[in-house]
Design a protein around this motif. Structure first.
Motif, mmCIF file in Angstrom:
data_model
loop_
_atom_site.group_PDB
_atom_site.id
_atom_site.type_symbol
_atom_site.label_atom_id
_atom_site.label_comp_id
_atom_site.label_asym_id
_atom_site.label_seq_id
_atom_site.Cartn_x
_atom_site.Cartn_y
_atom_site.Cartn_z
ATOM 1 N N GLN A 96 0.281 0.141 -11.792
ATOM 2 C CA GLN A 96 1.144 0.853 -13.132
ATOM 3 C C GLN A 96 1.282 2.289 -12.970
ATOM 4 N N ASP A 97 0.526 2.921 -11.911
ATOM 5 C CA ASP A 97 0.974 4.253 -11.830
ATOM 6 C C ASP A 97 2.010 4.792 -11.458
ATOM 7 N N MET A 98 3.189 4.928 -12.036
ATOM 8 C CA MET A 98 4.457 5.366 -11.440
ATOM 9 C C MET A 98 4.433 6.788 -11.078
ATOM 10 N N SER A 99 3.706 7.665 -11.289
ATOM 11 C CA SER A 99 3.449 9.107 -10.533
ATOM 12 C C SER A 99 3.072 9.087 -9.125
ATOM 13 N N ARG A 100 2.479 7.897 -8.713
ATOM 14 C CA ARG A 100 2.101 7.922 -7.248
ATOM 15 C C ARG A 100 3.126 8.151 -6.408
ATOM 16 N N PRO A 101 2.946 8.993 -5.339
ATOM 17 C CA PRO A 101 3.990 9.078 -4.342
ATOM 18 C C PRO A 101 4.401 7.909 -3.705
ATOM 19 N N GLY A 102 5.778 7.473 -3.519
ATOM 20 C CA GLY A 102 6.306 6.516 -2.958
ATOM 21 C C GLY A 102 6.398 5.202 -3.882
ATOM 22 N N MET A 103 5.912 5.333 -4.943
ATOM 23 C CA MET A 103 6.119 4.332 -6.267
ATOM 24 C C MET A 103 7.244 4.061 -6.542
ATOM 25 N N ASP A 104 7.823 2.890 -6.447
ATOM 26 C CA ASP A 104 9.496 2.560 -6.736
ATOM 27 C C ASP A 104 9.517 2.080 -8.014
ATOM 28 N N ALA A 105 10.745 1.747 -8.359
ATOM 29 C CA ALA A 105 11.422 1.468 -9.839
ATOM 30 C C ALA A 105 11.025 -0.095 -9.860
ATOM 31 N N HIS A 106 10.525 -0.757 -9.018
ATOM 32 C CA HIS A 106 10.137 -2.205 -9.246
ATOM 33 C C HIS A 106 8.736 -2.564 -9.296
ATOM 34 N N ALA A 107 7.998 -1.291 -9.386
ATOM 35 C CA ALA A 107 6.395 -1.644 -9.402
ATOM 36 C C ALA A 107 6.269 -2.553 -10.768
ATOM 37 N N ARG A 108 5.238 -3.545 -10.707
ATOM 38 C CA ARG A 108 5.095 -4.536 -11.925
ATOM 39 C C ARG A 108 3.584 -4.274 -12.383
ATOM 40 N N PRO A 109 3.267 -4.229 -13.446
ATOM 41 C CA PRO A 109 1.749 -4.273 -13.958
ATOM 42 C C PRO A 109 1.171 -5.278 -13.410
ATOM 43 N N LEU A 110 -0.288 -4.886 -13.100
ATOM 44 C CA LEU A 110 -1.042 -5.852 -12.469
ATOM 45 C C LEU A 110 -1.275 -7.178 -13.490
ATOM 46 N N LEU A 111 -1.488 -6.992 -14.548
ATOM 47 C CA LEU A 111 -1.461 -8.264 -15.515
ATOM 48 C C LEU A 111 -0.262 -9.193 -15.434
ATOM 49 N N TRP A 112 1.001 -8.703 -15.530
ATOM 50 C CA TRP A 112 2.008 -9.397 -15.155
ATOM 51 C C TRP A 112 2.019 -10.183 -13.837
ATOM 52 N N LEU A 169 -5.970 -2.985 -3.701
ATOM 53 C CA LEU A 169 -4.786 -2.297 -3.008
ATOM 54 C C LEU A 169 -3.956 -1.140 -3.612
ATOM 55 N N ARG A 170 -4.152 -1.014 -4.813
ATOM 56 C CA ARG A 170 -3.538 0.074 -5.502
ATOM 57 C C ARG A 170 -4.112 1.447 -5.174
ATOM 58 N N ARG A 171 -5.527 1.086 -5.183
ATOM 59 C CA ARG A 171 -6.470 2.530 -4.952
ATOM 60 C C ARG A 171 -6.600 2.809 -3.387
ATOM 61 N N LEU A 172 -6.186 1.974 -2.386
ATOM 62 C CA LEU A 172 -6.470 2.261 -1.331
ATOM 63 C C LEU A 172 -5.345 3.324 -0.773
ATOM 64 N N PRO A 173 -5.535 4.314 0.109
ATOM 65 C CA PRO A 173 -4.597 5.418 0.387
ATOM 66 C C PRO A 173 -3.328 4.762 1.035
ATOM 67 N N ARG A 175 0.796 -1.132 0.145
ATOM 68 C CA ARG A 175 -0.020 0.054 -0.158
ATOM 69 C C ARG A 175 0.792 1.276 0.095
ATOM 70 N N SER A 176 2.120 1.022 0.385
ATOM 71 C CA SER A 176 3.017 2.378 0.435
ATOM 72 C C SER A 176 3.370 2.561 -0.945
ATOM 73 N N GLY A 177 2.982 1.739 -2.048
ATOM 74 C CA GLY A 177 3.504 2.003 -3.310
ATOM 75 C C GLY A 177 4.639 1.326 -3.998
ATOM 76 N N LYS A 178 5.077 0.049 -3.310
ATOM 77 C CA LYS A 178 6.341 -0.374 -3.467
ATOM 78 C C LYS A 178 5.962 -1.774 -4.205
ATOM 79 N N GLY A 179 6.133 -1.857 -5.269
ATOM 80 C CA GLY A 179 6.195 -3.169 -6.086
ATOM 81 C C GLY A 179 4.930 -3.740 -6.607
ATOM 82 N N LEU A 180 3.997 -2.644 -6.603
ATOM 83 C CA LEU A 180 2.699 -3.143 -7.243
ATOM 84 C C LEU A 180 2.125 -2.139 -7.939
#
Length: 356
Positions: free
Chosen positions: A39-55, A345-349, A32-37
């Motif tokens: 597709q919205d890479m602009s979300r605060p806290g989203m890291d470089a290892h985020a993966r598309p949900l379909l993958w 989870l991606r849409r939860l704050p 939920r902190s934006g790590k690893g999950l």
């Protein structure tokens, strides 16, 4: 290594439901902190290892399908199947991998009656918590030694073997703590660890080969590669298509060639138990949960509910269209569960500490 309810007393089963639930809450807070999950890479806290949900969903379906194939362990009269914890963690990171594998195990328990409902918490602990959240962090920490392709492959092999050995030990300890199966501790341990060492070795070699290949072909897919050390490229759709095709082939065709020999846990129990062993009478909790599982399991024994036919268990390969249909249906359910849960989870704050 899927435990049946008959191995656990209600207290031990409940304790490991609580332990696996706590691990799930912890992993959910992490993603939920934006790590690893997502597709919205602009979300605060989203890291470089985020993966598309379909993958993520296709990986979940692939692991589900791969677990349908049991391979023979030569010279033992036993078989085994991959668990996939280190494989998933190598691509998604430990927290997302744990959630994916926990979902796979839940689908297997409720829709396929593979592993008990009471034992689901213990199965998640043994096959998801220990490989993903305990064994893999060793892999992840040592990767920063920059040991290169073959060093990473060796670490993947080590983490896979260690994860499966810890899971096998967990089964023995949980069974002994329950006290309802007359399995001598030393004999049961002496059967479980060696057979799962062989199974873990096979899984480890497969995982190591994958890591070595991806290091040269597509290092961005490896979670352990430090962020910023590789060029950022669009996520390759051909990998999604290819892995999805492999999942369909595994569930639909490769499952026909699965070994009919007992798996490592079944073999260990048969090797350890005495001919005069008396099974403990099921408790009311066991009976109620068994009744629940019988009601909700749409594909018991990985067979689609079609007109009953006589099945020749000795025939190999066991060409059974109902198994193929059940496997494909289970893979689709697993994919939809992973994608749906990930979207929620991606849409939860994000947690407050991640927003600070």
């Amino acid at each position: 290594m899927h435990m049946a309810d008959s191995l656990l007393c209600p207290a031990v089963g409940a304790a490991f439901w609580a332990a696996s639930t706590a691990a799930t809450v912890w992993a959910v807070r992490f993603v939920r902190s934006g790590k690893g999950l997502g597709q919205d890479m602009s979300r605060p806290g989203m890291d470089a290892h985020a993966r598309p949900l379909l993958w993520i969903g296709v990986l979940a379906a692939f692991v589900f399908a791969a677990q349908m194939f049991n391979f023979t362990i030569p010279g033992t009269g036993s078989s085994g199947h991959v668990v996939g914890g280190v494989f998933l963690a190598s691509l998604l990171g430990p927290h997302v991998a744990f959630l994916v594998l926990a979902g796979v195990l839940a689908v297997q328990a409720f829709l396929f009656a593979d592993g008990g409902v009471l034992a689901l918490g213990a199965n998640i602990f043994n096959m998801a918590v220990l490989p993903c959240l305990v064994a893999y962090p060793l892999f992840e920490r040592l990767v920063f030694l920059r040991t290169g392709r073959w060093g990473l492959a060796g670490l993947a092999l080590l983490a896979s073997v260690v994860g499966l050995q810890l899971g096998a030990l967990g089964v023995v300890l949980q069974t002994q703590a329950s006290g309802i199966a007359s399995l001598p501790f030393s004999a049961f341990l002496g059967a479980m660890l060696p057979i799962h060492l062989a199974i873990g070795g096979v899984e480890g070699l497969l995982t190591a080969a994958l890591v070595a290949y991806l290091w040269g072909a597509r290092p961005a897919l490896l979670y352990a590669v430090p962020a910023g050390s590789i060029a950022t490229l669009p996520f390759p759709r051909q990998w999604v298509i290819g892995l999805g095709t492999a999942a369909c082939l595994s569930a639909g065709v490769l499952s026909w060639f699965a070994s009919s020999l007992p798996d490592g846990l079944e073999w260990s129990i048969a090797t350890t138990e005495r001919s005069n062993m008396q099974a403990a009478a099921p408790s009311p909790v066991h009976e109620r949960l068994q009744a629940l599982q019988n009601q909700v399991a749409l594909f018991p024994e990985y067979r689609f509910p079609v007109r009953a036919t006589v099945r020749d268990e000795e025939r190999w390969p066991s060409i059974d269209p109902s198994t193929s249909l059940a496997g494909l249906a289970g893979g689709l359910v697993t994919l939809l569960l992973a994608v749906g849960a990930g979207a929620i989870l991606r849409r939860l704050p994000a947690p407050r500490e991640a927003q600070a």
